[in-house]
Structure formats: structure tokens, C-alpha cells
Scaffold this motif. Structure first.
Motif, short mmCIF file in Angstrom:
data_model
loop_
_atom_site.label_atom_id
_atom_site.label_comp_id
_atom_site.label_asym_id
_atom_site.label_seq_id
_atom_site.Cartn_x
_atom_site.Cartn_y
_atom_site.Cartn_z
N ASN A 83 0.60 -0.91 0.08
CA ASN A 83 0.09 -0.16 0.05
C ASN A 83 0.71 1.35 0.01
OD1 ASN A 83 -2.43 -1.41 0.03
ND2 ASN A 83 -2.78 -1.26 2.20
N PHE A 86 2.34 1.82 -3.52
CA PHE A 86 1.14 2.45 -4.44
C PHE A 86 0.81 3.70 -4.12
CE2 PHE A 86 -0.15 -2.03 -5.86
CZ PHE A 86 0.76 -2.36 -6.68
N ALA A 87 0.76 4.19 -2.93
CA ALA A 87 0.65 5.35 -2.40
C ALA A 87 1.60 6.30 -2.71
CB ALA A 87 0.58 5.63 -0.81
N GLU A 90 0.97 6.81 -6.64
CA GLU A 90 0.00 7.78 -6.71
C GLU A 90 0.20 9.16 -6.53
OE1 GLU A 90 -3.18 5.69 -4.55
OE2 GLU A 90 -3.12 3.98 -5.78
N ASN A 91 1.03 9.32 -5.42
CA ASN A 91 1.22 10.77 -4.96
C ASN A 91 2.09 11.46 -6.08
OD1 ASN A 91 3.53 12.47 -3.33
ND2 ASN A 91 1.61 12.81 -2.68
N VAL A 93 2.07 10.98 -9.23
CA VAL A 93 1.06 11.34 -10.40
C VAL A 93 0.41 12.44 -9.99
CG1 VAL A 93 -0.93 10.41 -11.41
CG2 VAL A 93 0.86 8.94 -11.20
N ALA A 94 -0.12 12.72 -8.89
CA ALA A 94 -0.97 13.65 -8.37
C ALA A 94 -0.11 15.06 -8.36
CB ALA A 94 -1.64 13.56 -6.92
N ARG A 159 -0.46 0.64 -14.06
CA ARG A 159 -0.21 2.06 -13.16
C ARG A 159 0.21 2.86 -13.79
NH1 ARG A 159 -1.92 2.21 -7.87
NH2 ARG A 159 -2.95 0.01 -7.07
N MET A 163 0.09 7.33 -17.64
CA MET A 163 0.97 8.34 -17.28
C MET A 163 1.38 9.13 -18.42
SD MET A 163 3.71 7.85 -14.25
CE MET A 163 3.10 6.96 -12.81
#
Length: 188
Positions: A83, A86-87, A90-91, A93-94, A159, A163
Motif C-alpha cells: 500500500n 502504491f501510495a 499515486e502521490n 502522479v498527483a 499503473r 501516465m
């Protein structure tokens, strides 16, 4: 970089160092480029860098990762569970999507570097994929079959696929957890 695992027998010595060395390289380059004016073009070839460190390592490696995150505002620190990893993705990407000037991200470079244990998936339907061990992985459970403590190469590809920009992925992981006498090198 995953050097420390839930199962002590999976411990690696230098996986966290591999990731920290690469982070230090990017830090040094970015700091030097943003401090020294470029006489030839007047502009830096990149204006920002974001580094997300997901590490489960030696006490020294953990302290260094924390110190880097405290010193540089563009570094964020994550654990090395499934987790957490993956966080961290994702961070990033954000952060890339929140470009302050709204500029196109098509020329961005995204680099993912994993250093730790890996194993060829033993599941027939996942043949050819690599499972990557996280800090929660255990030899007796999580690596015999895909579970919540591992992630596989297809999950990463999915994932990264949507992108924008250029993507580079570096895996420093074996595809076996032991050295059986009949083991041979992997040749794709």
C-alpha cells in the motif's frame, strides 16, 4: 528499496542503499543545476523534481531517508508495504497533474526504481510475471502465491501506462528467493 522484511531470513544488506544512492544523485544534480546559472541557455532543463522514497531498510538507511525528507521539500517518505509503494506512485502522479502553470506533462520523466526480492510468479495464469516482495512479505506465505504483501509486474505496468511523459523502470531484483543447484540465469 526493501532490505528489511517481515521474515528476517529475507533480509538484504544493500537494497535501501541502492535507492538512497539514486536519490542522492538526483538531489545533487537538481541542487547544482538550480543554484548555478546556465550561461549557454539561461534556463534549467527541468524546473522541479519530486522524489518519493519508499524504504524498509537498516536503521542507518531509515535515518538517512528521514533526514533527506526533512531537508528537501521535494522529497516525501513512504514505508515499503504494498500500500505504501502504491501510495508513493499515486502521490507522484498527483504532483505531476498539479503542475502550477498547467503546462503539458508530456515531456516529464517518471523513474521507478525497485531494489529488493522478486520471484517468478508460480501461478499458471500469471506465467512470466515477476512478483516483488514488500516489507510485509514472508517466505512461508506471501511469496508462494500472489497476496496482499506482494505486487506484480503487470500491476505496475497498468499503473504507469496512462501516465503522460516518459517512463523508466529499474528493477534490481532476482527472480528467485534461493539458489537451487540447477538454477540458471534468466534470459528473456
Amino acid at each position: 528499496g526493501v532490505s528489511r522484511y517481515a521474515a528476517p531470513n529475507l533480509k538484504l544488506q544493500f537494497a535501501d542503499n541502492d535507492v538512497l544512492d539514486l536519490a542522492r544523485l538526483f538531489i545533487s544534480d537538481f541542487e547544482q543545476r538550480t543554484r548555478v546559472p546556465h550561461l549557454d541557455s539561461g534556463a534549467v532543463d527541468y524546473q522541479e523534481v519530486h522524489i518519493n522514497l519508499a524504504i524498509s531498510g537498516s536503521p542507518e538507511g531509515e535515518r538517512e531517508a528521514d533526514a533527506l525528507a526533512a531537508k528537501y521539500p521535494y522529497i516525501k517518505r513512504f514505508g515499503a508495504t504494498r500500500n505504501d509503494i502504491f501510495a508513493a506512485i499515486e502521490n507522484i502522479v498527483a504532483q505531476r497533474q498539479a503542475s502550477p502553470d498547467g503546462a503539458d506533462l508530456g515531456d516529464d520523466l517518471f523513474l521507478f526504481h525497485f531494489s529488493g526480492h522478486g520471484i517468478i510468479s508460480p501461478i499458471q495464469k500469471d506465467q512470466g510475471r515477476t512478483l516483488f516482495a514488500t516489507s510485509q512479505s514472508r517466505r512461508d506465505s506471501g511469496l508462494a502465491d500472489k497476496d496482499s504483501s506482494t505486487f506484480d509486474s503487470l500491476e505496475l505496468r497498468d499503473r504507469f501506462e496512462g501516465m503522460p511523459g516518459n517512463k523508466r523502470i529499474i528493477f534490481e531484483a532476482c527472480r528467485t528467493l534461493s539458489d537451487p543447484p540447477d538454477a540458471t540465469a534468466f534470459d528473456p
